[in-house]
Write an enzyme that holds these catalytic residues in place. Structure first.
Site, mmCIF file in Angstrom:
data_model
loop_
_atom_site.group_PDB
_atom_site.id
_atom_site.type_symbol
_atom_site.label_atom_id
_atom_site.label_comp_id
_atom_site.label_asym_id
_atom_site.label_seq_id
_atom_site.Cartn_x
_atom_site.Cartn_y
_atom_site.Cartn_z
ATOM 1 N N GLY A 45 0.573 -1.351 -0.005
ATOM 2 C CA GLY A 45 0.070 -0.390 0.485
ATOM 3 C C GLY A 45 0.629 1.740 -0.011
ATOM 4 O O GLY A 45 1.614 1.361 0.392
ATOM 5 N N CYS A 92 5.381 -0.380 7.234
ATOM 6 C CA CYS A 92 4.800 0.820 6.560
ATOM 7 C C CYS A 92 6.445 1.210 5.908
ATOM 8 O O CYS A 92 7.520 1.469 6.214
ATOM 9 C CB CYS A 92 4.416 2.045 7.199
ATOM 10 S SG CYS A 92 3.995 3.735 6.871
ATOM 11 N N LEU A 93 6.148 1.953 4.831
ATOM 12 C CA LEU A 93 7.432 1.531 3.486
ATOM 13 C C LEU A 93 7.860 3.335 4.384
ATOM 14 O O LEU A 93 9.405 3.795 4.099
ATOM 15 C CB LEU A 93 7.207 1.947 2.104
ATOM 16 C CG LEU A 93 6.503 1.109 1.946
ATOM 17 C CD1 LEU A 93 6.259 1.257 0.442
ATOM 18 C CD2 LEU A 93 7.952 -0.228 1.543
ATOM 19 N N HIS A 138 -2.600 7.763 6.780
ATOM 20 C CA HIS A 138 -2.034 8.507 5.499
ATOM 21 C C HIS A 138 -2.458 9.356 5.646
ATOM 22 O O HIS A 138 -1.694 10.912 5.630
ATOM 23 C CB HIS A 138 -1.503 7.778 5.436
ATOM 24 C CG HIS A 138 -0.082 6.577 5.081
ATOM 25 N ND1 HIS A 138 0.775 6.862 5.932
ATOM 26 C CD2 HIS A 138 -0.274 5.292 5.108
ATOM 27 C CE1 HIS A 138 2.051 6.222 6.507
ATOM 28 N NE2 HIS A 138 1.158 5.016 5.456
HETATM 29 NI NI NI Z 1 2.226 2.834 6.050
#
Ligand code: NI
Length: 177
Positions: A45, A92-93, A138
């Site tokens: 995502g 999370c990236l 986000h």
């Molecule tokens: Ni994230």
């Protein structure tokens, strides 16, 4: 085109993103580039604020490894209803090198517009429900680590700082206009 993914504590991750008013060619191209950036990372995502674009756009693909891609592009996604409880170890990236179990709703009713401008309302469960909650957070400047104790947040930042010493995300810097 691959955009460079921002990591904490970048302030651009903390803004409330603006709704997309009209789905122009520019928006379609940005969504396409977000998908490319997400797959390259690789991640399941990505939300526009993670590349520094202050817009309510999310890409998600929760297809299992070895299965065909199932790209979902959500414009102006809204969670209308949450039911049940579940949790999963999330990452999370923008918080590389850190994973933690986060409580989430098990089912969500989600409204979003697609790239053709058609509005959908869907019921999501499992990985998709969790990804939808993580990514729409986000858009409001909220990160998964915000659900944790301050001690764990400090440890997450330390892990990211460590990661940043040895790695960096490749890609073009998004220029806001
Ligand atoms: Ni994230």
């Amino acid at each position: 085109m691959i955009y460079r993914i921002l990591t904490i504590p970048d302030k651009k991750l903390r803004r409330k993103a603006e709704p997309v008013k009209e789905i122009t060619d520019e928006i379609r191209k940005l969504a396409e580039d977000m998908a490319e950036t997400m797959y390259a990372a690789p991640g399941v995502g990505l939300a526009a604020p993670q590349i520094g674009a202050n817009l309510r756009i999310v890409t998600i693909d929760v297809a299992e490894e070895g299965q065909p891609a199932q790209l979902l592009t959500l414009i102006n996604p809204e969670i209308l209803e949450k039911r049940g409880q579940t949790s999963m170890e999330e990452g999370c990236l923008s918080v590389p090198n850190y994973f933690e179990e986060i409580p989430r709703a098990e089912f969500v009713r989600l409204r979003y517009t697609d790239l053709e401008g058609v509005t959908h309302e869907i019921e999501a469960e499992g990985m998709l429900a969790i990804a939808a909650q993580h990514e729409t957070d986000h858009l409001d400047g909220k990160m998964f680590i915000d659900y944790l104790s301050s001690l764990k947040r400090v440890s997450a930042q330390r892990r990211v700082n460590q990661w940043n010493k040895e790695h960096s995300y490749a890609g073009t810097d998004y220029v806001e206009r």
